[in-house]
Design a protein around this motif. Sequence first.
Motif, PDB file in Angstrom:
ATOM      1  N   ASN A  98       0.826  -1.211   0.000  1.00  0.00           N
ATOM      2  CA  ASN A  98       0.000   0.000   0.000  1.00  0.00           C
ATOM      3  C   ASN A  98       0.858   1.258   0.000  1.00  0.00           C
ATOM      4  O   ASN A  98       1.924   1.297   0.614  1.00  0.00           O
ATOM      5  N   VAL A  99       0.362   2.271  -0.696  1.00  0.00           N
ATOM      6  CA  VAL A  99       0.949   3.605  -0.641  1.00  0.00           C
ATOM      7  C   VAL A  99      -0.145   4.529  -0.135  1.00  0.00           C
ATOM      8  O   VAL A  99      -1.143   4.764  -0.824  1.00  0.00           O
ATOM      9  N   LEU A 100       0.032   5.036   1.075  1.00  0.00           N
ATOM     10  CA  LEU A 100      -1.026   5.799   1.729  1.00  0.00           C
ATOM     11  C   LEU A 100      -0.518   7.150   2.210  1.00  0.00           C
ATOM     12  O   LEU A 100       0.678   7.343   2.432  1.00  0.00           O
ATOM     13  N   SER A 101      -1.450   8.053   2.379  1.00  0.00           N
ATOM     14  CA  SER A 101      -1.135   9.384   2.921  1.00  0.00           C
ATOM     15  C   SER A 101      -1.895   9.581   4.214  1.00  0.00           C
ATOM     16  O   SER A 101      -3.061   9.166   4.341  1.00  0.00           O
ATOM     17  N   ASN A 102      -1.233  10.212   5.180  1.00  0.00           N
ATOM     18  CA  ASN A 102      -1.875  10.600   6.435  1.00  0.00           C
ATOM     19  C   ASN A 102      -2.453   9.414   7.197  1.00  0.00           C
ATOM     20  O   ASN A 102      -3.524   9.503   7.798  1.00  0.00           O
ATOM     21  N   ILE A 103      -1.730   8.291   7.159  1.00  0.00           N
ATOM     22  CA  ILE A 103      -2.100   7.108   7.922  1.00  0.00           C
ATOM     23  C   ILE A 103      -0.997   6.845   8.940  1.00  0.00           C
ATOM     24  O   ILE A 103       0.189   6.989   8.641  1.00  0.00           O
ATOM     25  N   GLU A 104      -1.379   6.460  10.138  1.00  0.00           N
ATOM     26  CA  GLU A 104      -0.402   6.257  11.208  1.00  0.00           C
ATOM     27  C   GLU A 104       0.702   5.288  10.805  1.00  0.00           C
ATOM     28  O   GLU A 104       0.445   4.229  10.240  1.00  0.00           O
ATOM     29  N   ALA A 105       1.938   5.695  11.110  1.00  0.00           N
ATOM     30  CA  ALA A 105       3.075   4.803  10.931  1.00  0.00           C
ATOM     31  C   ALA A 105       3.456   4.173  12.265  1.00  0.00           C
ATOM     32  O   ALA A 105       4.152   3.160  12.314  1.00  0.00           O
ATOM     33  N   SER A 106       3.020   4.792  13.340  1.00  0.00           N
ATOM     34  CA  SER A 106       3.210   4.251  14.686  1.00  0.00           C
ATOM     35  C   SER A 106       2.105   4.824  15.556  1.00  0.00           C
ATOM     36  O   SER A 106       1.192   5.490  15.061  1.00  0.00           O
ATOM     37  N   GLU A 107       2.197   4.608  16.846  1.00  0.00           N
ATOM     38  CA  GLU A 107       1.126   5.009  17.760  1.00  0.00           C
ATOM     39  C   GLU A 107       0.820   6.500  17.687  1.00  0.00           C
ATOM     40  O   GLU A 107      -0.325   6.911  17.819  1.00  0.00           O
ATOM     41  N   SER A 108       1.828   7.319  17.470  1.00  0.00           N
ATOM     42  CA  SER A 108       1.595   8.770  17.507  1.00  0.00           C
ATOM     43  C   SER A 108       2.269   9.496  16.355  1.00  0.00           C
ATOM     44  O   SER A 108       2.561  10.681  16.458  1.00  0.00           O
ATOM     45  N   LEU A 109       2.502   8.810  15.222  1.00  0.00           N
ATOM     46  CA  LEU A 109       3.147   9.424  14.070  1.00  0.00           C
ATOM     47  C   LEU A 109       2.295   9.213  12.828  1.00  0.00           C
ATOM     48  O   LEU A 109       1.899   8.091  12.520  1.00  0.00           O
ATOM     49  N   VAL A 110       2.029  10.315  12.108  1.00  0.00           N
ATOM     50  CA  VAL A 110       1.225  10.256  10.893  1.00  0.00           C
ATOM     51  C   VAL A 110       2.005  10.938   9.768  1.00  0.00           C
ATOM     52  O   VAL A 110       1.965  12.162   9.629  1.00  0.00           O
ATOM     53  N   PRO A 111       2.733  10.181   8.946  1.00  0.00           N
ATOM     54  CA  PRO A 111       3.524  10.798   7.882  1.00  0.00           C
ATOM     55  C   PRO A 111       2.663  11.206   6.692  1.00  0.00           C
ATOM     56  O   PRO A 111       1.543  10.722   6.509  1.00  0.00           O
ATOM     57  N   ASP A 112       3.208  12.087   5.858  1.00  0.00           N
ATOM     58  CA  ASP A 112       2.504  12.516   4.646  1.00  0.00           C
ATOM     59  C   ASP A 112       2.489  11.407   3.594  1.00  0.00           C
ATOM     60  O   ASP A 112       1.594  11.362   2.755  1.00  0.00           O
ATOM     61  N   LEU A 113       3.483  10.539   3.629  1.00  0.00           N
ATOM     62  CA  LEU A 113       3.573   9.424   2.691  1.00  0.00           C
ATOM     63  C   LEU A 113       4.049   8.185   3.442  1.00  0.00           C
ATOM     64  O   LEU A 113       4.985   8.267   4.244  1.00  0.00           O
ATOM     65  N   ARG A 114       3.408   7.058   3.164  1.00  0.00           N
ATOM     66  CA  ARG A 114       3.787   5.817   3.831  1.00  0.00           C
ATOM     67  C   ARG A 114       3.628   4.652   2.864  1.00  0.00           C
ATOM     68  O   ARG A 114       2.549   4.422   2.315  1.00  0.00           O
ATOM     69  N   VAL A 115       4.729   3.916   2.628  1.00  0.00           N
ATOM     70  CA  VAL A 115       4.676   2.695   1.835  1.00  0.00           C
ATOM     71  C   VAL A 115       4.733   1.525   2.813  1.00  0.00           C
ATOM     72  O   VAL A 115       5.644   1.455   3.649  1.00  0.00           O
TER      73      VAL A 115
END
Length: 438
Positions: A157-174
């Motif tokens: 998945n390539v997502l935007s504004n989805i949590e990467a950890s408990e309290s981190l929401v990056p602009d881009l996440r693969v």
Amino acid sequence: MVKNAISALSQSDATNCDYPYDASSLMKSKTKTHEARDLVVEDASAVGSPTQILIASHETTPNFRQQVLRFIAKPDRQHECEEFSGIWREEFETIVEFIEDNHNFGLKPRLTYIESDSTLIVEMPSAVHEAPLTALNSAFTCFLAILPFDHDSINANVLSNIEASESLVPDLRVSLQNMRDAAAEVIIPVIGETAFSQHLDALMDKLQESLDADPSLKMVIMAVVTESKRYASPRKGSLSQMAFMRDGSIRSAKDFVAGSNVLPTLDAPVIVEGHTWCSVESVRFKVWVRGDDVIDLASHDPALVAEGTLYPVDSMDSVLDMIQKGVNLLREQIISMALAIDPDDDSVALRDPNIKFRIRKGDIITKIAGAMRETAYRRYSAWYAKASKALKRKSSFQQLQPIMGLPAHNTRAKAKARRRVPVVVSLGGVRLRRRKGT
């Protein structure tokens, strides 16, 4: 929904409080309190009637909480990122819960909590903020779609504004997920972040927190967009303000951008009625990839770090090369996962050099140039809602002045008013003010 939240929280806290209080009294407090309190701030982020929002918290500093909520709810925001220190984990969780339950902010705030120093980073991302990594999002999506792995076995998945950890929401996440293993965790090899006219300290803190939470990251991408000058809304009494107020109602997006009378390009600020609503001075990128050790954000190793400018001068070759290097690491991770699921999988096909990750610099430029107009209109809409409301209040007050003002000259009412001279009367030790003739 917001009103229901207000009612529920108010009823809950009423049982815990033995005295009345209001937001203004809490704003003046400089000390920590260990009692449940309510804070009310005004949310006028959307065009139309403002909505009051309320949040209850425990063991917190009211002044900090008030600042966070005011920044989120402020309609005419001059910048999109703010960093707050001294925020406790309990308060962060309370704010997150409230925001999830009450989507009435126009733009949904993006929160990053750094527990090591009790810091909360609040972002209200604009269209320009999202634009640089939008093109990269599309490039990653296309690359993963044509890579010949079993897409039923590996969820990429390539997502935007989805949590990467408990309290981190990056602009881009693969992310990658093994669908054949019930206990497999989601793996995040690539993240991207953007800064739009904000201090880089907060962004670097977010990136470091991401690495601390997931040392296995293969690539980190940072985009930095700066404005030609810091955005400010039209001044009261300016020609720009008067021109917009003469409209009588808010302009549509089409009518507003038509007022700029120029095609959308990075070198053309969005100027309407003589006011600059959005401009871009530069666009820069920096990319880190993992070597034998965890990514080091302070590293200057040209084999692992590259930075360059997209605008106004193009020096992106080293950046694009480093992104390709990170993509190769991503590809190898997918191959490793595919072979773990099926040892007979065709790794040669997965390494086919004709399957390329393609990113056009022109796509990034187009996304940002188009987003400038959207950001400009959002800023105008928020400002107009606030300015027109203030103008209506002033107009209503002026209409009431003849009714509320002093009596006219040479009238019996004025003579009677002169006779009503305040006097002080003592009554049982209590001093009362009375007027003669009443």
